[in-house]
Design a protein around this motif. Structure first.
Motif, PDB file in Angstrom:
ATOM      1  N   VAL A 148       0.833  -1.209   0.000  1.00 44.74           N
ATOM      2  CA  VAL A 148       0.000   0.000   0.000  1.00 44.74           C
ATOM      3  C   VAL A 148       0.869   1.261   0.000  1.00 44.74           C
ATOM      4  N   GLU A 149       1.934   1.268   0.820  1.00 41.40           N
ATOM      5  CA  GLU A 149       2.802   2.450   0.877  1.00 41.40           C
ATOM      6  C   GLU A 149       3.401   2.757  -0.493  1.00 41.40           C
ATOM      7  N   ARG A 150       3.790   1.692  -1.177  1.00 37.60           N
ATOM      8  CA  ARG A 150       4.404   1.881  -2.493  1.00 37.60           C
ATOM      9  C   ARG A 150       3.422   2.570  -3.446  1.00 37.60           C
ATOM     10  N   ILE A 151       2.180   2.125  -3.419  1.00 34.78           N
ATOM     11  CA  ILE A 151       1.170   2.730  -4.287  1.00 34.78           C
ATOM     12  C   ILE A 151       0.866   4.163  -3.838  1.00 34.78           C
ATOM     13  N   ALA A 152       0.812   4.359  -2.512  1.00 39.15           N
ATOM     14  CA  ALA A 152       0.562   5.713  -1.993  1.00 39.15           C
ATOM     15  C   ALA A 152       1.703   6.658  -2.393  1.00 39.15           C
ATOM     16  N   MET A 153       2.945   6.154  -2.353  1.00 37.35           N
ATOM     17  CA  MET A 153       4.100   6.991  -2.719  1.00 37.35           C
ATOM     18  C   MET A 153       4.030   7.389  -4.184  1.00 37.35           C
ATOM     19  N   LEU A 154       3.591   6.468  -5.033  1.00 33.21           N
ATOM     20  CA  LEU A 154       3.464   6.793  -6.452  1.00 33.21           C
ATOM     21  C   LEU A 154       2.321   7.766  -6.692  1.00 33.21           C
ATOM     22  N   LYS A 155       1.192   7.476  -6.067  1.00 35.97           N
ATOM     23  CA  LYS A 155      -0.002   8.321  -6.280  1.00 35.97           C
ATOM     24  C   LYS A 155       0.228   9.756  -5.831  1.00 35.97           C
TER      25      LYS A 155
END
Ligand code: DAH
Length: 367
Positions: free
Chosen positions: A339-346
């Motif tokens: 989730v963090e990885r996706i949040a960092m990209l978003k």
């Protein structure tokens, strides 16, 4: 103190005169009453059975009056009695009302002062993205499951086709709970390294068909750096039914990525390895920063690796065969994303630690 004079004349004028004298004395007294004690003394002076003014009036005026004058005197005495009682009642109210006023004044609240404003919080960006991912799958008919963060070796590894001592375990540096050595290895407790154990837990409880997403917190013994944290979050997915194919996996994840990052995003699948899927893949999305042209963020490749996925390995189904998971009849796909990885990209967040430091200047941006 005043005395009650003996009456010598009984004409209405002279009666009025003595009554007026007494009423004047009554009024003069009420003005100086300050407190309850004053008021009691005042009351007794006028109403006491023995030597109270009204008693004296009765005795010296009424009883002593000659027969023909009794009526006139009686009328005056009654009038006087009513006036005295009213004056005593009024004085009582005045004294007690003013002490209530004093109490209210002492406890006075200024309701016009501005209140203490508590800023309303918002959902943490990690939870927000986690909820968003879950919502995308819910809209496709998936239900939501959860499992424990303290997990057994069996669910975290063994039933996911990581045999004891298998080198694949080394890819997930595990935090073990102390003092478990006396137990058989499958019962030993650890902090789950991924949300995948909830796949088996769900299949044990629920026969196929199954579509489920599992959001949750996971732990690894990874040192903190810009992209790693010993505690992070994943969303796991599992779909099991008859005739589920790799096409279903690709279509589902492609749709989910478009829902999360916008319709222009593309996906591609690279061969990979996970013990619990066969075949396994890493899914990549076209770089959301440069649109696939190549930039610093995607290391000029145009693609960003986002999640692991694959077709559920028949060995995994074998652990839940008794609950209807016969790999000759059913098939399934699974995936797991950080989730963090996706949040960092978003949100273009540069370091993962920003999510955990609680710096209001960072968090405020999501309000
Ligand atoms: N559990 C894996 C990890 O944490 C991610 C993963 C890969 C989950 C493939 C899956 C899967 O369900 O099929 O690295």
């Amino acid at each position: 103190m005043y005395s009650v004079p003996k009456l010598e004349h009984y004409s209405p004028e002279s009666l009025d005169h003595v009554v007026a004298d007494l009423l004047a004395a009554l009024d003069a007294e009420t003005v100086v009453l300050r407190n309850d004690a004053d008021w009691k003394a005042f009351r007794d002076r006028w109403l006491a059975r023995k030597n109270g003014v009204l008693t004296l009036v009765n005795e010296t005026w009424l009883k002593a009056a000659p027969g023909p004058a009794k009526r006139e005197v009686g009328r005056r005495v009654n009038e006087l009695k009513a006036r005295v009682e009213a004056a005593i009642g009024d004085a009582h109210n005045k004294i007690h009302a003013s002490s209530a006023d004093a109490l209210l004044a002492a406890e006075r609240l200024d309701i016009t002062l501005p209140g203490i404003q508590r800023p309303i919080g918002v959902k943490h960006p990690v939870l927000r993205v986690m909820d968003e991912i879950v919502a995308v799958f819910k809209a496709m008919g998936y239900s939501v499951g959860e499992g424990p963060e303290v997990e057994t070796d069996y669910y975290n590894f063994e039933s996911l086709n990581f045999p004891p001592n298998h080198p694949a375990r080394d890819t997930q540096d595990t935090l073990l709970i102390a003092g478990q050595e006396h137990k058989p290895s499958r019962d030993r407790l650890l902090l789950r390294t991924h949300t995948s154990p909830v796949q088996i837990r769900t299949m044990e409880k629920q026969p196929p068909p199954l579509r489920i997403v599992i959001p949750g917190k996971v732990h690894r013994n990874d040192p903190l750096d810009a992209t790693h944290s010993p505690i992070f979050h994943q969303v796991e997915g599992l779909a099991v039914d008859t005739n589920i194919t790799f096409c279903d996996l690709k279509g589902t994840l492609d749709h989910a990525m478009k829902a999360l990052f916008g319709s222009s995003v593309k996906t591609r699948f690279y061969p990979s390895f996970f013990p619990f899927t066969e075949p396994s893949a890493d899914m990549q999305v076209s770089c959301i920063f440069c649109g696939g042209k190549g930039c610093r963020k995607c290391k000029n490749s145009g693609w960003i690796e986002l999640l692991g996925c694959g077709m559920v390995d028949p060995n995994v189904f074998d652990f839940v065969k008794d609950n209807g998971y016969d790999s000759s009849k059913i098939s399934g796909f699974a995936f797991g994303m950080g989730v963090e990885r996706i949040a960092m990209l978003k949100y273009e967040v540069e370091g993962i630690q920003l999510f955990y430091e609680g710096d209001v200047r960072f968090l405020e941006q999501f309000a």
